[in-house]
Enzyme design. Structure first.
Site, PDB file in Angstrom:
ATOM      1  N   GLY A 440      61.599  13.239  25.568  1.00 29.26           N
ATOM      2  CA  GLY A 440      62.051  14.151  26.620  1.00 29.26           C
ATOM      3  C   GLY A 440      62.999  13.536  27.624  1.00 29.26           C
ATOM      4  O   GLY A 440      64.113  13.997  27.791  1.00 29.26           O
ATOM      5  N   HIS A 649      52.809  16.369  23.549  1.00 24.71           N
ATOM      6  CA  HIS A 649      52.906  14.909  23.564  1.00 24.71           C
ATOM      7  C   HIS A 649      51.770  14.341  24.399  1.00 24.71           C
ATOM      8  O   HIS A 649      51.418  14.887  25.441  1.00 24.71           O
ATOM      9  CB  HIS A 649      54.248  14.464  24.159  1.00 24.71           C
ATOM     10  CG  HIS A 649      54.283  13.021  24.525  1.00 24.71           C
ATOM     11  ND1 HIS A 649      54.347  12.031  23.573  1.00 24.71           N
ATOM     12  CD2 HIS A 649      54.216  12.397  25.723  1.00 24.71           C
ATOM     13  CE1 HIS A 649      54.325  10.855  24.182  1.00 24.71           C
ATOM     14  NE2 HIS A 649      54.250  11.043  25.483  1.00 24.71           N
ATOM     15  N   HIS A 702      57.829   0.811  26.468  1.00 24.55           N
ATOM     16  CA  HIS A 702      57.466   0.138  27.717  1.00 24.55           C
ATOM     17  C   HIS A 702      58.101  -1.227  27.840  1.00 24.55           C
ATOM     18  O   HIS A 702      58.028  -1.858  28.889  1.00 24.55           O
ATOM     19  CB  HIS A 702      55.950   0.028  27.826  1.00 24.55           C
ATOM     20  CG  HIS A 702      55.304   1.380  27.767  1.00 24.55           C
ATOM     21  ND1 HIS A 702      54.938   1.955  26.582  1.00 24.55           N
ATOM     22  CD2 HIS A 702      55.017   2.290  28.723  1.00 24.55           C
ATOM     23  CE1 HIS A 702      54.430   3.146  26.810  1.00 24.55           C
ATOM     24  NE2 HIS A 702      54.474   3.377  28.104  1.00 24.55           N
TER      25      HIS A 702
HETATM   26  N1  GLN Z   1      58.467  14.430  28.577  1.00 25.03           N
HETATM   27  C1  GLN Z   1      58.038  13.334  29.405  1.00 25.03           C
HETATM   28  C2  GLN Z   1      59.082  12.229  29.354  1.00 25.03           C
HETATM   29  O1  GLN Z   1      59.700  12.090  28.341  1.00 25.03           O
HETATM   30  C3  GLN Z   1      56.716  12.768  28.939  1.00 25.03           C
HETATM   31  C4  GLN Z   1      56.265  11.672  29.840  1.00 25.03           C
HETATM   32  C5  GLN Z   1      54.887  11.137  29.549  1.00 25.03           C
HETATM   33  O2  GLN Z   1      54.389  11.216  28.466  1.00 25.03           O
HETATM   34  N2  GLN Z   1      54.232  10.571  30.537  1.00 25.03           N
HETATM   35  O3  GLN Z   1      59.252  11.492  30.304  1.00 25.03           O
HETATM   36 ZN    ZN Z   2      54.023   9.605  26.930  1.00 22.35          ZN
END
Ligand code: GLN
Ligand code: ZN
Length: 765
Positions: A440, A649, A702
């Site tokens: 996203g 997600h 990350h």
């Molecule tokens: N759609 C969000 C992003 O891509 C999902 C973030 C998340 O999973 N914390 O940032």
């Molecule tokens: Zn995530």
């Protein structure tokens, strides 16, 4: 004669009214001040925090609850229990050595951090490998003495209990859970606690607060055994020092075993845990010789308590436990400091808010009331404030309330079952085997952040800002097309935060000006406050998604945050059930999903990253929570045609626990964060049959490291061992907003190439 009731606190926020503490840490890290200057200011801040509580009239003031980063880190640093890569010490750590553990340095990555129970606070994970426990300094005595010398109070040092410290830590890479390990570690560290307690006793300390919140996870009497061993030992080595054994965040199951422990006061949470602590007191009584430290004011929410109701409850408690202290349910560290800066709140909302300072004042007022003092005007004001809030328009949205009442008459299911839908979706989307996509967000570059800040300050007009967001979206659509991704995203450039953004667009939310809460280290968050009926008053993301879709022939995924995640990362009104608020949000998002479909969006992702972390502490409460999550997710997502593909997600691992829930959401596609624990997740799918489509994240976003084509291809192949290639998606494991552009583009190109590689392997077979 009745005993005098006392007011007590468990801990106070560190940040400072104007986040002075955050600024202090950061100016030290930037080299603007030295250790001596740091210590001088830190002391001033500690004393301000204590002084406020004293001036409010609090009887028992917690000390040594302060920290330069995190109190669990303080405890392990004091006991020489830091990860061995940071060395072993026989003197207190310098500030640099201490921060190195917290933040890493050029030689070592930082110690692990993880969520504190079900709260958005992160603690440093103790690692018990190869360390030689040793008491380097008695920080609890040091801060008790400071409060005594400077403010002339006999404070109550707060210390993380030995069993909790062990259970929150890791041994051989895993959380300590085997009782043989617990017992062995306990025997090693108990003498250090013993030394601390002896010195406190010798100095004239009367009470110490021993935090053992892991007790709320104890199932039976056998689980209480290590706590019994610890408290017996400590009681023996320092018999004059009174111990308040403190639990919080839930009720105690082995109630009788816990109340028998050899301590002088027991702290129980009467706000959380479905009234079970109270039921147990009524059923089994409370030991006459002990003080009941009753947590009756909510320590992780921001609402004014109904003082009359609380006073009645406390009276009832007093008949069962005549020696009584009144406390917050847990440390006030988890709420903002004072509501006095919330000048943008309506008068009704302002009157209904209580942050840390207001909560201390509530405790003092309640204590006075129980002791027969005159608090009539405070109580009257309180009643009026609550009445004003409850009768406000924001809390009486008839349309929303009726919709909630009609929920049970509706069936929130898609028109057809998955097998049927997926055919229609494929006919409309024409996706290749192993489709590629992202989660996203794309990098929130310095430029994006600067433009947003300028717009907020009014230096950039609404139009200029929109133009900028559109230009950035357009640029990234092109970049995604150049790479060759199959399903594109608009990039989320308009949002700072996936919950805050929705709060700004929905009715019933309030964004605080100064409601900062420590998340980890110097990092604060300002959770939105859900104070009224949540209502859909305008489209939230439709414009951005439709704009992005207009730039390309490939499908662009709409991107929403699911109800449970919004709830878990907000302060939620407590006058109606949480599930009701969650369903109000779901009903609003349902309209957004329908509007996205109307605007030509064929794929809509509804993110539920907080599902796993919000699981209740007690496993027996999981099912209700998960059922509510499924229900609100289905309200949100079932208003669309079969052809529209719904994605979700989730972050974090440990999916074994919730795999049936994942399936119950009935999303056509789910992407989950897996790259840090690929093995475990894959084994979860070996055992469970999963019939819908799934994207197991194939690289870890990350880390700035760019994964090679070979590495990603390997991850895809591993996933394909347990999941059929007709169900498999290829994507990074989370959003990319924290990465930079160069890293992102290179990594995504490798992802695309890896997919092509595996694709050709499948096709040639
Ligand atoms: N759609 C969000 C992003 O891509 C999902 C973030 C998340 O999973 N914390 O940032
Ligand atoms: Zn995530």
């Amino acid at each position: 004669m009745t005993n005098t009731v006392k007011s007590s606190n468990l801990g106070y926020p560190r940040l400072g009214e104007h986040r002075e503490w955050k600024k202090l840490l950061e100016s030290y890290w930037q080299g603007k001040i030295d250790e001596a200057q740091f210590n001088e200011t830190a002391k001033k801040l500690r004393l301000i925090n204590l002084k406020k509580q004293i001036e409010f009239g609090l009887d028992i003031v917690p000390v040594a609850d302060n920290s330069n980063y995190d109190h669990v880190l303080d405890t392990i640093a004091t006991f020489n229990l830091i990860p061995t890569r940071f060395g072993s010490y026989d003197r207190p750590l310098t500030l640099d050595e201490y921060f190195a553990v917290a933040r890493g340095n050029k030689d070592n990555v930082a110690a692990d951090m993880t969520k504190w129970f079900n709260i958005n606070y992160h603690y440093t994970v103790p690692e018990f490998d190869n360390t030689t426990p040793r008491l380097l300094e008695n920080r609890w005595l040091k801060y008790w003495q400071e409060a005594k010398d400077e403010l002339d109070i006999n404070g109550k040092p707060v210390i993380v209990g030995p069993v909790t410290l062990i259970k929150l830590g890791k041994l051989r890479g895993e959380y300590v859970s085997a009782s043989s390990d617990i017992n062995q570690l306990l025997e090693q560290i108990l003498p250090l606690y013993g030394q601390v307690f002896k010195e406190l006793q010798a100095a004239g300390v009367t009470w110490v607060q021993l935090d053992e919140p892991t007790l709320v996870k104890a199932v039976d009497e056998a689980d209480v055994e290590p706590y019994r061993r610890a408290t017996e030992y400590l009681n023996e080595v320092a018999p004059q020092l009174n111990i308040e054994l403190q639990t919080y965040f839930d009720s105690i199951d082995p109630y009788q075993a816990v109340t028998k422990l050899p301590v002088q006061a027991i702290g129980l949470d009467f706000v959380h845990g479905n009234g079970e602590n109270f039921d147990n007191i009524r059923k089994f009584g409370f030991p006459e010789d002990k003080i009941l430290a009753a947590g009756i004011i909510d320590g992780h929410n921001v609402w004014t308590a109904n003082l009359q109701e609380k006073a009645n409850f406390a009276e009832e408690l007093r008949t069962l436990a005549p020696k009584l202290w009144l406390q917050p349910s847990n440390t006030l560290l988890h709420v903002p400091i004072t509501k006095k800066y919330e000048t943008k709140a309506s008068p009704e909302l302002f009157g209904g808010l209580a942050f840390a300072d207001e909560k201390v004042q509530e405790l003092v007022a309640l204590t006075k009331k129980l002791n027969g003092d005159d608090v009539k005007s405070i109580f009257e004001q309180n009643t009026a404030a609550l009445e004003a809030l409850n009768s406000s328009q924001a809390r009486n949205n008839k349309v929303v309330q009726e919709a909630i009442q009609h929920l049970s008459q509706e069936r929130f299911e898609r028109d057809s079952k998955y097998a049927e839908r997926s055919k229609k979706q494929q006919a409309s989307l024409h996706l290749p085997l192993l489709p590629t996509t992202t989660i996203g967000s794309f990098p929130q570059s310095a430029d994006v952040r600067a433009k947003r800040a300028a717009w907020r300050k009014g230096e950039l007009s609404e139009e200029q800002y929109n133009d900028f967001i559109e230009a950035e979206t357009k640029r990234w659509i092109q970049l995604q097309e150049d790479i060759g991704l199959d399903v594109l995203v608009h990039g989320e450039f308009e949002r700072t935060d996936m919950v805050e953004y929705f709060g700004q667009k929905l009715a019933g939310f309030f964004a605080t000006q100064n409601g900062w809460v420590q998340s980890y280290g110097s990092r604060g968050v300002r959770p939105p406050v859900i104070f009224g009926d949540v209502d859909y008053t305008e489209p939230i993301t439709v414009k951005e998604s439709a704009f992005a879709q207009a730039q390309t022939n490939k499908p662009v995924k709409g991107m929403l945050t699911a109800p449970l995640t919004i709830i878990n990362w907000s302060f939620v009104r407590d006058d109606i059930p949480r599930a009701t608020v969650q369903n109000q949000i779901a009903l609003s998002l349902r309209q957004e999903v329908i509007n996205l479909e109307k605007a030509g969006i064929k794929i809509i992702q509804v993110d539920e990253p907080a599902l796993r972390e919000g699981l209740p502490l007690k496993q027996r409460n999981w099912q209700d929570y998960l059922d509510e999550a499924i229900y609100s997710f289905k309200i949100t997502t079932t208003g669309v045609r079969d052809e529209t593909q719904i994605h979700t997600h989730m972050c974090y691992s440990d999916f074994e626990d919730i795999i049936s829930t994942i399936s119950g959401l009935d999303a056509d596609v789910i992407s989950i964060e897996t790259s840090r624990s690929h093995g475990e997740i894959i084994s979860a799918f070996e055992d469970a049959h999963y019939d819908k489509q799934i994207g197991l994240g194939v690289y870890d976003i990350h880390s700035p490291r760019i994964p090679s084509v070979a590495e990603i291809a390997d991850n895809i192949r591993r996933g394909l061992k347990v999941i059929d290639h007709n169900q498999f998606w290829v994507n990074p494991d989370c959003g990319l907003k924290t990465r930079n552009e160069k890293e992102t583009l290179e990594a995504l190109q490798n992802l695309e190439d890896a997919r092509d590689l595996v694709f050709s392997e499948i096709s040639s077979n």
